[in-house]
Motif scaffolding. Sequence first.
Motif, PDB file in Angstrom:
ATOM      1  N   TRP A   1       0.840  -1.313  -0.034  1.00 42.18           N
ATOM      2  CA  TRP A   1       0.130   0.091  -0.140  1.00 42.18           C
ATOM      3  C   TRP A   1       1.001   1.201  -0.043  1.00 42.18           C
ATOM      4  CZ3 TRP A   1      -0.838   4.496   2.845  1.00 42.18           C
ATOM      5  CH2 TRP A   1      -1.858   5.026   2.562  1.00 42.18           C
ATOM      6  N   THR A   2       0.590   2.118  -0.857  1.00 44.77           N
ATOM      7  CA  THR A   2       1.217   3.159  -0.743  1.00 44.77           C
ATOM      8  C   THR A   2      -0.070   4.603  -0.815  1.00 44.77           C
ATOM      9  OG1 THR A   2       1.355   3.847  -3.277  1.00 44.77           O
ATOM     10  CG2 THR A   2       3.218   2.623  -2.042  1.00 44.77           C
ATOM     11  N   ARG A   3       0.561   5.763  -0.501  1.00 50.75           N
ATOM     12  CA  ARG A   3      -0.620   6.856  -0.705  1.00 50.75           C
ATOM     13  C   ARG A   3      -1.179   7.071  -1.995  1.00 50.75           C
ATOM     14  NH1 ARG A   3       1.840  12.008   2.352  1.00 50.75           N
ATOM     15  NH2 ARG A   3       3.494  11.537   0.464  1.00 50.75           N
ATOM     16  N   SER A   4      -0.563   6.665  -3.086  1.00 54.30           N
ATOM     17  CA  SER A   4      -1.064   6.511  -4.443  1.00 54.30           C
ATOM     18  C   SER A   4      -2.328   5.801  -4.621  1.00 54.30           C
ATOM     19  CB  SER A   4       0.059   6.345  -5.515  1.00 54.30           C
ATOM     20  OG  SER A   4       0.309   4.920  -5.335  1.00 54.30           O
ATOM     21  N   ARG A   5      -2.384   4.850  -3.650  1.00 49.94           N
ATOM     22  CA  ARG A   5      -3.832   4.084  -3.919  1.00 49.94           C
ATOM     23  C   ARG A   5      -4.943   4.794  -3.220  1.00 49.94           C
ATOM     24  NH1 ARG A   5      -3.285  -1.532  -4.843  1.00 49.94           N
ATOM     25  NH2 ARG A   5      -5.605  -1.606  -3.786  1.00 49.94           N
ATOM     26  N   ILE A   6      -4.919   6.038  -2.823  1.00 48.27           N
ATOM     27  CA  ILE A   6      -6.140   6.772  -2.010  1.00 48.27           C
ATOM     28  C   ILE A   6      -6.695   7.374  -3.315  1.00 48.27           C
ATOM     29  CG2 ILE A   6      -6.823   8.813  -0.696  1.00 48.27           C
ATOM     30  CD1 ILE A   6      -3.970   8.314   0.695  1.00 48.27           C
ATOM     31  N   ARG A   7      -8.180   7.123  -3.523  1.00 48.49           N
ATOM     32  CA  ARG A   7      -8.739   8.085  -4.478  1.00 48.49           C
ATOM     33  C   ARG A   7      -8.787   9.417  -4.508  1.00 48.49           C
ATOM     34  NH1 ARG A   7     -14.142   4.054  -5.505  1.00 48.49           N
ATOM     35  NH2 ARG A   7     -14.876   6.273  -5.790  1.00 48.49           N
ATOM     36  N   GLU A   8      -9.028  10.027  -5.462  1.00 47.36           N
ATOM     37  CA  GLU A   8      -9.150  11.566  -5.440  1.00 47.36           C
ATOM     38  C   GLU A   8     -10.247  11.997  -4.467  1.00 47.36           C
ATOM     39  OE1 GLU A   8      -7.764  14.914  -5.283  1.00 47.36           O
ATOM     40  OE2 GLU A   8      -6.715  13.217  -6.473  1.00 47.36           O
ATOM     41  N   ASP A   9     -11.339  11.524  -4.543  1.00 51.50           N
ATOM     42  CA  ASP A   9     -12.446  11.680  -3.610  1.00 51.50           C
ATOM     43  C   ASP A   9     -11.935  11.832  -1.996  1.00 51.50           C
ATOM     44  OD1 ASP A   9     -12.747   9.050  -4.293  1.00 51.50           O
ATOM     45  OD2 ASP A   9     -14.739   9.086  -3.635  1.00 51.50           O
ATOM     46  N   ALA A  10     -11.505  10.630  -1.706  1.00 51.14           N
ATOM     47  CA  ALA A  10     -11.019  10.389  -0.472  1.00 51.14           C
ATOM     48  C   ALA A  10      -9.906  11.418   0.013  1.00 51.14           C
ATOM     49  CB  ALA A  10     -10.688   8.938  -0.246  1.00 51.14           C
ATOM     50  N   ARG A  11      -9.111  11.571  -1.016  1.00 44.96           N
ATOM     51  CA  ARG A  11      -7.920  12.559  -0.755  1.00 44.96           C
ATOM     52  C   ARG A  11      -8.403  13.794  -0.363  1.00 44.96           C
ATOM     53  NH1 ARG A  11      -2.639  11.494  -2.229  1.00 44.96           N
ATOM     54  NH2 ARG A  11      -3.509   9.707  -3.574  1.00 44.96           N
ATOM     55  N   ALA A  12      -9.560  14.202  -1.321  1.00 49.31           N
ATOM     56  CA  ALA A  12      -9.918  15.698  -0.966  1.00 49.31           C
ATOM     57  C   ALA A  12     -10.812  15.823   0.419  1.00 49.31           C
ATOM     58  CB  ALA A  12     -11.172  15.745  -2.212  1.00 49.31           C
ATOM     59  N   THR A  13     -11.366  14.727   0.889  1.00 53.23           N
ATOM     60  CA  THR A  13     -12.150  14.685   2.182  1.00 53.23           C
ATOM     61  C   THR A  13     -10.894  14.691   3.259  1.00 53.23           C
ATOM     62  OG1 THR A  13     -13.623  13.293   1.502  1.00 53.23           O
ATOM     63  CG2 THR A  13     -13.440  13.230   3.652  1.00 53.23           C
ATOM     64  N   MET A  14      -9.866  14.054   3.144  1.00 53.14           N
ATOM     65  CA  MET A  14      -8.817  14.252   3.996  1.00 53.14           C
ATOM     66  C   MET A  14      -8.117  15.535   3.899  1.00 53.14           C
ATOM     67  SD  MET A  14      -7.022  10.557   2.961  1.00 53.14           S
ATOM     68  CE  MET A  14      -5.609  10.471   4.423  1.00 53.14           C
ATOM     69  N   ARG A  15      -7.848  16.160   3.046  1.00 55.86           N
ATOM     70  CA  ARG A  15      -7.510  17.509   3.077  1.00 55.86           C
ATOM     71  C   ARG A  15      -8.510  18.451   3.773  1.00 55.86           C
ATOM     72  NH1 ARG A  15      -5.627  16.275  -2.355  1.00 55.86           N
ATOM     73  NH2 ARG A  15      -7.577  16.891  -3.232  1.00 55.86           N
TER      74      ARG A  15
END
Length: 128
Positions: free
Chosen positions: A108-122
């Motif tokens: 697993w790397t951070r590149s596996r995070i989907r863009e919608d999830a990344r936006a929520t995390m931000r």
Amino acid sequence: MSRLLTRQEAAAEAGAAGPLTPEREVEARLWLALGDVEDPEIPISVVGMGLIVSLAYRADERAVDLELTFTAMGCPAMEFIEDDVRERLLAEPDVDDVRIGVVWDPAWTRSRIREDARATMRRLGIVA
């Protein structure tokens, strides 16, 4: 980077590819169901986090074979996540058995995070 498709866009793409087999229809529903399973530490689904490596539905057994990875080998939430995934999939009408295999390859790397999830995390102030 890929973007999250709307339900209508996904349906249009699926229609262009041709009709789904009954097994693929169940798999599509199972992927949607997994969107309900959140990481216990962050309000992001296991799908959004990229923890689901593969999913296959076996109609003859009414079973799901799922490969799951975690962000780290020492993840304290591993059992909770496995239990939540199993419980959610068993709630589906076509599923009587869920077989989960934990895999570490691919890592697993951070590149596996989907863009919608990344936006929520931000939005939550979490670096993604």
